[in-house]
Design a protein around this motif. Structure first.
Motif, PDB file in Angstrom:
ATOM      1  N   HIS A  23       0.816  -1.209   0.000  1.00 20.66           N
ATOM      2  CA  HIS A  23       0.000   0.000   0.000  1.00 20.66           C
ATOM      3  C   HIS A  23       0.855   1.266   0.000  1.00 20.66           C
ATOM      4  O   HIS A  23       2.058   1.243   0.253  1.00 20.66           O
ATOM      5  N   GLY A  24       0.203   2.394  -0.249  1.00 24.15           N
ATOM      6  CA  GLY A  24       0.854   3.694  -0.161  1.00 24.15           C
ATOM      7  C   GLY A  24       0.923   4.184   1.275  1.00 24.15           C
ATOM      8  O   GLY A  24       0.299   3.623   2.183  1.00 24.15           O
ATOM      9  N   GLU A  30      -8.865  -1.039   2.847  1.00 21.93           N
ATOM     10  CA  GLU A  30     -10.185  -0.781   2.269  1.00 21.93           C
ATOM     11  C   GLU A  30     -10.108   0.047   0.992  1.00 21.93           C
ATOM     12  O   GLU A  30     -10.998  -0.036   0.137  1.00 21.93           O
ATOM     13  N   MET A  31      -9.056   0.844   0.850  1.00 14.14           N
ATOM     14  CA  MET A  31      -8.885   1.636  -0.364  1.00 14.14           C
ATOM     15  C   MET A  31      -8.677   0.753  -1.585  1.00 14.14           C
ATOM     16  O   MET A  31      -9.063   1.108  -2.697  1.00 14.14           O
ATOM     17  N   TYR A  32      -8.053  -0.393  -1.380  1.00 15.45           N
ATOM     18  CA  TYR A  32      -7.654  -1.261  -2.487  1.00 15.45           C
ATOM     19  C   TYR A  32      -8.488  -2.534  -2.594  1.00 15.45           C
ATOM     20  O   TYR A  32      -8.369  -3.262  -3.580  1.00 15.45           O
ATOM     21  N   LEU A  33      -9.316  -2.816  -1.593  1.00 15.98           N
ATOM     22  CA  LEU A  33      -9.921  -4.134  -1.483  1.00 15.98           C
ATOM     23  C   LEU A  33     -10.731  -4.558  -2.716  1.00 15.98           C
ATOM     24  O   LEU A  33     -10.591  -5.706  -3.173  1.00 15.98           O
ATOM     25  N   PRO A  34     -11.573  -3.690  -3.307  1.00 16.17           N
ATOM     26  CA  PRO A  34     -12.292  -4.138  -4.509  1.00 16.17           C
ATOM     27  C   PRO A  34     -11.359  -4.560  -5.644  1.00 16.17           C
ATOM     28  O   PRO A  34     -11.630  -5.534  -6.357  1.00 16.17           O
ATOM     29  N   VAL A  35     -10.261  -3.826  -5.810  1.00 13.68           N
ATOM     30  CA  VAL A  35      -9.304  -4.168  -6.871  1.00 13.68           C
ATOM     31  C   VAL A  35      -8.554  -5.454  -6.528  1.00 13.68           C
ATOM     32  O   VAL A  35      -8.364  -6.327  -7.387  1.00 13.68           O
ATOM     33  N   LEU A  36      -8.152  -5.612  -5.272  1.00 16.36           N
ATOM     34  CA  LEU A  36      -7.441  -6.830  -4.873  1.00 16.36           C
ATOM     35  C   LEU A  36      -8.343  -8.054  -5.002  1.00 16.36           C
ATOM     36  O   LEU A  36      -7.891  -9.136  -5.420  1.00 16.36           O
ATOM     37  N   GLY A 101       2.452  -2.282  -6.209  1.00 15.07           N
ATOM     38  CA  GLY A 101       2.125  -1.380  -5.122  1.00 15.07           C
ATOM     39  C   GLY A 101       1.682  -0.036  -5.647  1.00 15.07           C
ATOM     40  O   GLY A 101       1.820   0.268  -6.834  1.00 15.07           O
ATOM     41  N   HIS A 102       1.163   0.764  -4.734  1.00 19.65           N
ATOM     42  CA  HIS A 102       0.671   2.099  -5.055  1.00 19.65           C
ATOM     43  C   HIS A 102       1.510   3.132  -4.318  1.00 19.65           C
ATOM     44  O   HIS A 102       1.749   2.999  -3.117  1.00 19.65           O
TER      45      HIS A 102
END
Length: 269
Positions: A23-24, A30-36, A101-102
């Motif tokens: 992550h950043g 939760e910011m990335y969960l739909p994409v992951l 990663g972001h």
């Protein structure tokens, strides 16, 4: 090592490629969960490491840029895959690994590929590209480091300085994709999180399809030139990266042949 790692995996009991995603700074899963979850649904075991903890990693000074926690997640996945008592037993193909990663996590992915910290970013990109395929994305309205569009211009300059002109025969294909301001505008779809500019990675339909295409091409299809993913990334027809209206600029560098002879080339659109 007393640091949590969240793992998502397909339900089928067979070995899948591994994606370690960092992550950043100050970010939450939760910011990335739909994409992951999307990545995992396409046949990837996804490992999401923390530096300290879910709450501790949201603090501004909880930082890492040398790839240490990506490497710890790799070690964990390898051990779990061979541990008969682990839910990951037999589910991880450690021969097919994607590091991603972001923001800060993108730096971690590069440095985990290098694992010898260096001060010169162009050198790091060149080293990683000599070992494996590479995809870098940005947005024209990314203002994380300099006012837009200077951040994107700097990142493009690093890419071209490292990989443009003078690529060697051992180099793997490397992609730089800059998405437009319109594509990465705030749309409110990921509230309470913003998804504009630097956080365009939170969107499911802008850079995510191309990250997934690259992951599938190299981690699942072994770079097969006849695959649909190869034609999407390296071709010029309908449905290709070059034809994507959300892409403002794309560069492809690399001289190494892909399976049936498709070659990476540097191009600009």
């Amino acid at each position: 090592m007393h640091r949590p790692i969240v793992v998502l995996h397909p339900t089928a009991h067979r070995a899948f490629p591994l994606l370690v995603f960092m992550h950043g700074a100050t970010a939450k899963i939760e910011m990335y969960l739909p994409v992951l979850e999307l990545y995992s649904s396409h046949g990837f075991v996804v490992a999401f490491p923390y530096i300290e903890s879910p709450s501790g990693d949201t603090r501004p000074l909880t930082l890492n840029t040398n790839g240490e926690y990506i490497l710890r997640a790799l070690d964990y996945a390898s051990a779990a895959a061979s541990n008969a008592s682990s839910p990951l037993h037999g589910r991880v193909d450690m021969g097919s690994v994607v590091l991603a990663g972001h923001s800060m996590g993108g730096t971690c992915a590069v440095m985990a590929g290098v694992r010898v910290p260096a001060a010169h970013e162009e050198h790091d990109l060149r080293t990683v590209s000599s070992r494996s395929p590479l995809l870098l994305t940005t947005a024209t309205n990314d203002g994380a480091f300099w006012p837009a569009p200077l951040t994107a211009q700097h990142e493009r300059g690093c890419f071209k300085g490292a990989l443009g002109g003078g690529a060697t025969g051992s180099q793997h294909p490397a992609f730089f994709v800059q998405f437009s301001t319109a594509a990465c505008a705030e749309d409110g779809a990921r509230r309470p999180f913003a998804d504009a500019g630097h956080d365009c990675a939170f969107k499911a339909g802008v850079e995510t399809p191309w990250v997934l295409s690259a992951m599938k091409l190299y981690a699942q299809q072994r770079g097969r030139a006849s695959s649909r993913c190869a034609s999407m990334l390296l071709g010029g027809g309908a449905g290709s990266l070059k034809a994507d209206p959300l892409v403002e600029l794309s560069l492809v560098a690399g001289e190494r042949e892909l399976g049936g002879g498709v070659r990476g080339k540097e191009s600009e659109s």
